[in-house]
Write a protein that holds these residues in place. Sequence first.
Motif, PDB file in Angstrom:
ATOM      1  N   ILE A  71       0.841  -1.208   0.000  1.00  0.00           N
ATOM      2  CA  ILE A  71       0.000   0.000   0.000  1.00  0.00           C
ATOM      3  C   ILE A  71       0.871   1.252   0.000  1.00  0.00           C
ATOM      4  N   GLU A  72       1.914   1.268   0.827  1.00  0.00           N
ATOM      5  CA  GLU A  72       2.795   2.438   0.904  1.00  0.00           C
ATOM      6  C   GLU A  72       3.498   2.691  -0.420  1.00  0.00           C
ATOM      7  N   ILE A  73       4.016   1.632  -1.045  1.00  0.00           N
ATOM      8  CA  ILE A  73       4.704   1.796  -2.332  1.00  0.00           C
ATOM      9  C   ILE A  73       3.740   2.318  -3.388  1.00  0.00           C
ATOM     10  N   LEU A  74       2.546   1.749  -3.446  1.00  0.00           N
ATOM     11  CA  LEU A  74       1.556   2.214  -4.431  1.00  0.00           C
ATOM     12  C   LEU A  74       1.167   3.668  -4.188  1.00  0.00           C
ATOM     13  N   MET A  75       1.029   4.045  -2.917  1.00  0.00           N
ATOM     14  CA  MET A  75       0.687   5.440  -2.610  1.00  0.00           C
ATOM     15  C   MET A  75       1.785   6.388  -3.070  1.00  0.00           C
ATOM     16  N   VAL A  76       3.027   6.068  -2.727  1.00  0.00           N
ATOM     17  CA  VAL A  76       4.145   6.954  -3.084  1.00  0.00           C
ATOM     18  C   VAL A  76       4.301   7.030  -4.596  1.00  0.00           C
ATOM     19  N   LEU A  77       4.209   5.901  -5.281  1.00  0.00           N
ATOM     20  CA  LEU A  77       4.343   5.905  -6.742  1.00  0.00           C
ATOM     21  C   LEU A  77       3.176   6.629  -7.413  1.00  0.00           C
ATOM     22  N   ILE A 115       1.250   9.158  -6.174  1.00  0.00           N
ATOM     23  CA  ILE A 115       1.343  10.615  -6.022  1.00  0.00           C
ATOM     24  C   ILE A 115       2.546  11.159  -6.769  1.00  0.00           C
ATOM     25  N   SER A 116       3.634  10.391  -6.827  1.00  0.00           N
ATOM     26  CA  SER A 116       4.818  10.842  -7.559  1.00  0.00           C
ATOM     27  C   SER A 116       4.549  10.911  -9.046  1.00  0.00           C
ATOM     28  N   THR A 117       3.878   9.893  -9.560  1.00  0.00           N
ATOM     29  CA  THR A 117       3.537   9.888 -10.980  1.00  0.00           C
ATOM     30  C   THR A 117       2.632  11.058 -11.308  1.00  0.00           C
ATOM     31  N   TRP A 118       1.659  11.312 -10.456  1.00  0.00           N
ATOM     32  CA  TRP A 118       0.734  12.413 -10.684  1.00  0.00           C
ATOM     33  C   TRP A 118       1.468  13.751 -10.679  1.00  0.00           C
ATOM     34  N   MET A 119       2.419  13.925  -9.786  1.00  0.00           N
ATOM     35  CA  MET A 119       3.130  15.197  -9.671  1.00  0.00           C
ATOM     36  C   MET A 119       4.178  15.390 -10.763  1.00  0.00           C
ATOM     37  N   TRP A 120       4.815  14.306 -11.187  1.00  0.00           N
ATOM     38  CA  TRP A 120       5.915  14.446 -12.158  1.00  0.00           C
ATOM     39  C   TRP A 120       5.424  14.458 -13.606  1.00  0.00           C
ATOM     40  N   ILE A 121       4.162  14.146 -13.816  1.00  0.00           N
ATOM     41  CA  ILE A 121       3.633  14.158 -15.211  1.00  0.00           C
ATOM     42  C   ILE A 121       3.113  15.521 -15.535  1.00  0.00           C
TER      43      ILE A 121
END
Length: 135
Positions: A121-127, A129-135
């Motif tokens: 769950i933690e990995i999916l959350m971090v990935l 939000i990171s994907t959303w912010m970096w795109i």
Amino acid sequence: MNEMYDMSIVTHNYGVIGILGTIFINILMLVKATDIKKYVRAVSLFMPIGMTIIGAVVFSGVVMMASKHLDFTIENIVMIAFAIALIVLENKRSKTLQYLDKKREDALTLYRVYAYNIFKIEILMVLAISTWMWI
């Protein structure tokens, strides 16, 4: 003001990478664990590092919000919610380990299943939000 904002973005990105790193180190420690008591000791020594990295990400986010004159966007609100969720998940994992019956022979096996689910769950959350912010 722009320099402070740019520095916060870089610090924030490194902090997010640090969060992923600590999650993977926690997974590695769990995979290599054979004795529950030694594992509890290792986690209790490593837990402050993980929480410090989460704190660094939250702090750099606060600095970015301050430099943007506390402009609350949907992205900021989602990041705040994700940071709170990460802290809650880590505390749940820690509390479960703390109150685990360490005399049971299958204690580590039972805890592994629970901890792996939290790590996923933690990995999916971090990935996410990171994907959303970096795109």
